[in-house]
Design a protein around this motif. Structure first.
Motif, PDB file in Angstrom:
ATOM      1  N   VAL A 131       0.831  -1.208   0.000  1.00  4.28           N
ATOM      2  CA  VAL A 131       0.000   0.000   0.000  1.00  4.28           C
ATOM      3  C   VAL A 131       0.866   1.258   0.000  1.00  4.28           C
ATOM      4  O   VAL A 131       0.626   2.201  -0.762  1.00  4.28           O
ATOM      5  N   ALA A 132       1.924   1.263   0.847  1.00  4.11           N
ATOM      6  CA  ALA A 132       2.800   2.434   0.931  1.00  4.11           C
ATOM      7  C   ALA A 132       3.495   2.696  -0.409  1.00  4.11           C
ATOM      8  O   ALA A 132       3.582   3.842  -0.863  1.00  4.11           O
ATOM      9  N   CYS A 133       3.960   1.621  -1.051  1.00  6.67           N
ATOM     10  CA  CYS A 133       4.634   1.783  -2.352  1.00  6.67           C
ATOM     11  C   CYS A 133       3.670   2.331  -3.400  1.00  6.67           C
ATOM     12  O   CYS A 133       4.022   3.180  -4.219  1.00  6.67           O
ATOM     13  N   VAL A 164       9.805  -1.657   5.514  1.00  6.22           N
ATOM     14  CA  VAL A 164       8.678  -0.799   5.910  1.00  6.22           C
ATOM     15  C   VAL A 164       9.132   0.488   6.618  1.00  6.22           C
ATOM     16  O   VAL A 164       8.559   1.557   6.378  1.00  6.22           O
ATOM     17  N   PRO A 165      10.175   0.422   7.492  1.00  5.94           N
ATOM     18  CA  PRO A 165      10.575   1.658   8.189  1.00  5.94           C
ATOM     19  C   PRO A 165      11.000   2.799   7.261  1.00  5.94           C
ATOM     20  O   PRO A 165      10.944   3.957   7.648  1.00  5.94           O
ATOM     21  N   GLN A 166      11.397   2.476   6.043  1.00  9.63           N
ATOM     22  CA  GLN A 166      11.784   3.537   5.108  1.00  9.63           C
ATOM     23  C   GLN A 166      10.581   4.143   4.384  1.00  9.63           C
ATOM     24  O   GLN A 166      10.713   5.145   3.688  1.00  9.63           O
ATOM     25  N   LEU A 167       9.413   3.502   4.549  1.00 16.24           N
ATOM     26  CA  LEU A 167       8.243   3.904   3.762  1.00 16.24           C
ATOM     27  C   LEU A 167       7.153   4.610   4.558  1.00 16.24           C
ATOM     28  O   LEU A 167       6.421   5.428   4.017  1.00 16.24           O
ATOM     29  N   VAL A 168       7.011   4.256   5.852  1.00 10.82           N
ATOM     30  CA  VAL A 168       5.887   4.804   6.622  1.00 10.82           C
ATOM     31  C   VAL A 168       6.348   5.372   7.964  1.00 10.82           C
ATOM     32  O   VAL A 168       7.468   5.121   8.396  1.00 10.82           O
ATOM     33  N   GLU A 169       5.461   6.123   8.593  1.00  8.80           N
ATOM     34  CA  GLU A 169       5.723   6.661   9.929  1.00  8.80           C
ATOM     35  C   GLU A 169       4.660   6.120  10.881  1.00  8.80           C
ATOM     36  O   GLU A 169       3.466   6.316  10.654  1.00  8.80           O
ATOM     37  N   PRO A 170       5.063   5.414  11.958  1.00 13.33           N
ATOM     38  CA  PRO A 170       4.083   4.827  12.869  1.00 13.33           C
ATOM     39  C   PRO A 170       3.435   5.878  13.772  1.00 13.33           C
ATOM     40  O   PRO A 170       4.090   6.823  14.215  1.00 13.33           O
ATOM     41  N   VAL A 171       2.154   5.685  14.032  1.00 12.98           N
ATOM     42  CA  VAL A 171       1.416   6.505  14.992  1.00 12.98           C
ATOM     43  C   VAL A 171       1.178   5.639  16.229  1.00 12.98           C
ATOM     44  O   VAL A 171       0.403   4.691  16.185  1.00 12.98           O
ATOM     45  N   LEU A 172       1.883   5.932  17.316  1.00 12.98           N
ATOM     46  CA  LEU A 172       1.742   5.162  18.554  1.00 12.98           C
ATOM     47  C   LEU A 172       0.500   5.644  19.281  1.00 12.98           C
ATOM     48  O   LEU A 172       0.446   6.795  19.704  1.00 12.98           O
TER      49      LEU A 172
END
Length: 429
Positions: A131-133, A164-172
């Motif tokens: 999805v991120a790509c 994945v860490p290079q593509l998205v930013e996590p919301v904690l």
């Protein structure tokens, strides 16, 4: 005052208000009234969960709600956001609650999981990556954010290797009033080691303390946001981009409505201002009272009735009155009034039996209570119609007002039938 000046003491550069439109979506006219308030309180962004209110076209058109915003209305919402210096982040479901809960249950997924080294974690990561790509290929400057609950338990090495860490930013996210501050700091450190460069926090200002909650427990949400401030102070500070103040409107599409947006606004004000100033000191309380036009803000208890001049404050006052007193006043009459319990019990009601003198002790009270509550209900209905579409108004009243009114009407109907029984009642065949 510019937002940059306002956020001097806040560790959260971005402060986003979440609008969950999958229940009781506000009319655009109401959004035009509250966006300036959001801005004044210290918000500089919106997380817009369009859900079925987006005017989907083509084969997605069947997703549209009956009262979905029109394309011009969507443009108007975005324009209003720009006018009030609120950056809009659209929240689009790719994994909703249903996909995630039943991850790996489909036939294709089951077969894939039977192959060596394949796990649910890997299945989840491959979907997030796909999805991120897809998003980044079409919008290279966009930064996709993801809720972090599926990432928390995945081992560091798997997360790092996934790309994945290079593509998205996590919301904690954590909406609890007693969240584990140390645990959150450790989680942030884990994400940093895996290669995530930026993180976001998510607290709540309403819609997180019960699926059928009608009034917002402000103190709970204040404590939740204050603990996020402590998390920000104890973790790697450069990583945290901002905080999303979530305001859920339903737990999912099949649950009832929780607190309506106008009801949650005092909580939102308290939380935003406290995030901005680093706490809820007396001076901050005075600022919030000033913004909302409330003479004495009560955070431990529900706000005193008839309070406030902010947009939708009439709804807050009426909902508070109904929630605190409607059911209890009807219960008092039906279950604790000595004439009703002693001379017109459920047995008497079924048998249509009553001493004529007793009617005078019960009927006037029941009629007066019904008249009083019918007037309140009409005022509330009118206030709700100004902010919400007809289906939301109907749903809220049906859930929160009608059951009590029906109980009163039922008592009065039974009284009428007991006083003038049908002509053949009680005669031998």
């Amino acid at each position: 005052m510019k937002n940059s000046e306002m956020s001097g003491s806040s560790p959260f550069k971005m402060r986003l208000v979440h609008l969950d439109l999958k229940g009781a979506p506000p009319k655009v006219s109401y959004l035009s009234e509250v966006f300036p308030l959001f801005h004044a309180l210290g918000a500089n962004g919106l997380l817009l969960e369009y859900e079925d209110m987006f005017p989907y076209e083509g084969h997605l058109r069947l997703l549209r709600a009956k009262h979905a915003y029109s394309p011009p209305e969507i443009k108007e919402i975005l324009h209003l956001a720009t006018l009030n210096e609120l950056e809009v982040i659209p929240l689009v479901q790719t994994f909703g609650h249903m996909e995630v809960y039943y991850l790996g249950e489909g036939e294709a997924s089951r077969q894939w999981l039977q192959q060596e080294h394949n796990t649910k974690a890997r299945l989840c990561l491959s979907h997030i990556k796909a999805v991120a790509c897809h998003v980044l290929a079409r919008h290279p400057t966009t930064r996709p954010l993801v809720w972090d609950d599926m990432l928390r338990a995945i081992p560091e090495d798997q997360l790092s290797a996934s790309g994945v860490p290079q593509l998205v930013e996590p919301v904690l996210w954590d909406y609890g009033a007693d969240l584990d501050i140390h645990g959150k700091a450790l989680l942030m450190e884990k994400y940093r080691k895996c290669g995530f460069l930026r993180l976001w926090a998510a607290s709540a200002f309403k819609g997180a303390t019960g699926a059928s909650q009608a009034l917002t427990p402000t103190e709970h949400h204040l404590r939740n946001n204050m603990q996020w401030l402590q998390v920000a102070a104890s973790g790697p500070s450069d990583m945290l981009q901002g905080i999303v103040l979530t305001g859920w409107q339903r737990y999912d599409h099949f649950s009832v409505l929780c607190e309506l947006l106008p009801v949650g606004i005092p909580s939102l004000a308290v939380c935003l201002q406290s995030l901005l100033h680093g706490g809820f000191a007396e001076g901050v309380k005075a600022k919030v009272e000033n913004f909302l036009g409330i003479s004495n803000l009560e955070i431990t208890d529900f706000i005193s009735e008839g309070a406030g001049t902010f947009p939708g404050s009439d709804i807050l006052a009426l909902v508070t009155h109904v929630s605190l007193h409607l059911r209890s006043s009807v219960d008092t009459l039906l279950e604790r009034d000595r004439y009703v319990t002693g001379w017109f019990s459920p047995y008497h009601r079924r048998q249509k039996l009553i001493h004529p003198v007793m009617v005078q002790h019960i009927q006037p009270q029941a009629l007066s209570l019904l008249a009083r509550w019918s007037t309140w209900a009409q005022q509330l209905e009118a206030a709700l119609h100004r902010v919400f579409y007809p289906d939301a108004v109907e749903e809220w009243l049906e859930e929160n007002v009608q059951p009590s009114l029906r109980r009163l009407q039922g008592l009065l109907q039974d009284l009428r039938e007991a006083v003038s029984p049908s002509p053949h009642a009680g005669q031998d065949p």
